[in-house]
Design an enzyme around this catalytic site. Sequence first.
Site, short mmCIF file in Angstrom:
data_model
loop_
_atom_site.label_atom_id
_atom_site.label_comp_id
_atom_site.label_asym_id
_atom_site.label_seq_id
_atom_site.Cartn_x
_atom_site.Cartn_y
_atom_site.Cartn_z
N GLY A 50 0.83 -1.20 0.00
CA GLY A 50 0.00 0.00 0.00
C GLY A 50 0.87 1.24 0.00
O GLY A 50 1.61 1.48 -0.94
N PHE A 51 0.75 2.05 1.07
CA PHE A 51 1.50 3.30 1.18
C PHE A 51 1.11 4.26 0.07
O PHE A 51 1.96 4.81 -0.63
CB PHE A 51 3.02 3.06 1.22
N HIS A 52 -0.18 4.41 -0.12
CA HIS A 52 -0.69 5.35 -1.10
C HIS A 52 -2.14 5.67 -0.78
O HIS A 52 -2.77 5.01 0.06
CB HIS A 52 -0.56 4.79 -2.54
N ALA A 53 -2.67 6.65 -1.48
CA ALA A 53 -4.10 6.98 -1.42
C ALA A 53 -4.59 7.06 -2.86
O ALA A 53 -3.80 7.07 -3.81
CB ALA A 53 -4.32 8.31 -0.71
N ARG A 98 -3.67 4.29 2.74
CA ARG A 98 -3.79 2.92 3.23
C ARG A 98 -2.45 2.21 3.21
O ARG A 98 -1.64 2.39 2.30
CB ARG A 98 -4.85 2.11 2.49
#
Length: 135
Positions: A50-53, A98
């Site tokens: 993840g580590f993004h929106a 997230r």
Amino acid sequence: MSSPLVQLVPIPEHGDARGQLSVVEVGVALPFIVRRAYWIYGTQPGVSRGFHAHKKLRQLCVCVVGSVKVRLFDGQREESVVLDSPASGLLIGPGLWREMHDFSPNCVLMVFADAEYDEADYIRDRENFISYVTK
Ligand code: T46
């Protein structure tokens, strides 16, 4: 248990003597028309994802096997939820950072999305995300 960040939806189960069958259907567990589905599996030990929106994308995440912890951040508040049931889905709307952690070795995370893959819809830098949501 749902909260402002963690939106859990129950997924109907149809169990009988043979076992279980769960279903997501537009208008029941799914508040959108599905245009894409993908699944994450074979995650290596200690790996997070993840580590993004997303700017627009809406998704329903269902951990159909095993477990995974999902951390959500709206720019101010942060909450985590463990997904470990094929009878519960996590709705993740736009504007939420997230991260997925603590995948069990057998985890299969299914994701239903309301749009086709579009890299331009991702915000992959946390500082850019915070600027985006606090504008
Ligand atoms: C999300 C979380 C829950 C595609 O080509 N098509 C697709 O539909 C997807 C989802 C990914 N990809 C490619 C893009 C990357 O080269 O597959 C690779 C891995 O994707 P990513 O690093 O974005 O995977 P995750 O697990 O970090 O994030 C994914 C989704 O991308 C994202 O939308 O919300 O799962």
